[in-house]
Design an enzyme around this catalytic site. Structure first.
Site, PDB file in Angstrom:
ATOM      1  N   ASP A  62       0.577  -1.122  -0.382  1.00  0.00           N
ATOM      2  CA  ASP A  62      -0.065  -0.193  -0.099  1.00  0.00           C
ATOM      3  C   ASP A  62       0.852   1.271   0.459  1.00  0.00           C
ATOM      4  OD1 ASP A  62      -1.432   1.594   0.068  1.00  0.00           O
ATOM      5  OD2 ASP A  62      -2.209   1.520   2.684  1.00  0.00           O
ATOM      6  N   SER A 121      -6.921   5.212  -0.637  1.00  0.00           N
ATOM      7  CA  SER A 121      -6.930   3.683  -0.952  1.00  0.00           C
ATOM      8  C   SER A 121      -8.579   3.156  -0.425  1.00  0.00           C
ATOM      9  CB  SER A 121      -6.125   2.973   0.464  1.00  0.00           C
ATOM     10  OG  SER A 121      -5.179   3.157  -0.495  1.00  0.00           O
ATOM     11  N   GLN A 156      -5.420  -2.026  -6.818  1.00  0.00           N
ATOM     12  CA  GLN A 156      -5.986  -1.025  -5.734  1.00  0.00           C
ATOM     13  C   GLN A 156      -6.110  -0.039  -6.485  1.00  0.00           C
ATOM     14  OE1 GLN A 156      -3.285   1.684  -3.249  1.00  0.00           O
ATOM     15  NE2 GLN A 156      -4.299   0.576  -2.092  1.00  0.00           N
TER      16      GLN A 156
END
Length: 302
Positions: free
Chosen positions: A214, A238, A288
């Site tokens: 991430d 996110s 993502q």
């Protein structure tokens, strides 16, 4: 490096701090409490929540089964000053697969939820695309903190929190470059690894990769446009995160994170990434979607 009179943890000290964050307390069957990260900013880092959720799920699964995929949604921002409680639901234990659902809770509200599937592994077809070639080796690339010394105002959160992951951008600028100084590139390629030694437990290695996945993935959306984070650039959040683990690995060895963004629209960007070891073996894949909002121009910019 110091911030507010405190030394920022790096190297093995930072790795040990991350391992402490991933060492959840079992408070009841299927119920765990995750410690907060040292020196964290107000909003909990998404990779921390996903990593802790995977630790919680993994602790309820037979030891012969390894995680092969996870799918998670970030629902609310987490408060880094408070611990997070993780509730694991046993969806299914079959002959070769186990499925778990983990919900991360703060103040009685869901901030993140994740489904994860674990597999015993079995014989079958094997193939993979090759890794990118012609890239600089990680040993020949300065760490991100070194690259940004000439732009201390761009260090941002990196200068205030522990840095357990050694991140090295291979070619071109990063999302932490000064506004207007990043070339537009279709692919973003980053070498990364734990900045110290990890235990031999395979679950720890996949959870640390989950944490690290991430860190830079959404940056590939900005890379397509030569854009950057922060003043004169963008803020990102996110929205969801998915990972597939194809082969065993150690995350205290160098791993290449090759990511790109096939599309962006309506204020959201989609990013896809692949992880390769130093020999070019495809280890894991990530996808993502994130929300990207433009920030005001810094003072003095017309």
């Amino acid at each position: 490096m110091h911030s507010s009179g405190r030394e920022v943890l790096v190297g093995q000290d930072a790795v040990d701090s991350l391992l402490g964050v991933l060492d959840l307390e079992e408070i009841d069957k299927g119920l765990y409490r995750g410690p907060r990260a040292e020196g964290a900013h107000q909003r909990v880092f998404g990779g921390q929540v996903a990593g802790q959720a995977l630790v919680a799920a993994g602790r309820t699964v037979p030891g012969d089964r390894r995680v092969h995929s996870l799918h998670g949604y970030f629902v609310r921002p987490g408060d880094s000053t408070k611990p997070i409680v993780y509730q694991v639901e046993n969806i299914r234990d079959g002959r070769s697969f186990s499925v778990r659902r983990t919900v991360a809770l703060q103040n009685g509200q869901t901030i993140f939820f994740m489904s994860a599937s674990f597999h015993t592994g079995e014989r079958g077809l094997e193939h993979s695309d090759p890794a990118p070639n012609g890239l600089a080796r990680p040993e020949d690339i300065p760490p991100l903190s070194e690259q940004l010394k000439s732009h201390p105002d761009r260090l941002g959160i990196w200068s205030r929190v522990p840095r357990p992951i050694d991140v090295r951008y291979a070619g071109g600028g990063s999302g932490f470059s000064a506004s207007g100084q990043r070339p537009a590139q279709e692919h973003q390629r980053v070498w990364m690894k734990a900045d110290g030694r990890l235990p031999d437990d395979p679950l720890i290695h996949v959870c640390v990769l989950t944490y690290a996945s991430d860190l830079t993935l959404l940056d590939s959306v900005l890379s397509r446009h030569g854009e950057v984070w922060g003043p004169g650039g963008y803020l990102g959040t996110s929205l969801d995160h998915a990972l597939w683990f194809h082969r065993p690995f150690r995350f205290d060895d160098w791993i290449l994170y090759d990511s790109m963004s096939p599309t962006a629209a309506d204020g959201r960007g989609l990013a896809q990434g692949r992880f390769f070891d130093a020999d070019g073996v495809h280890l894991a894949s990530a996808t993502q979607e994130g929300l990207l909002r433009q920030t005001p121009e810094p003072p003095g910019v017309p």
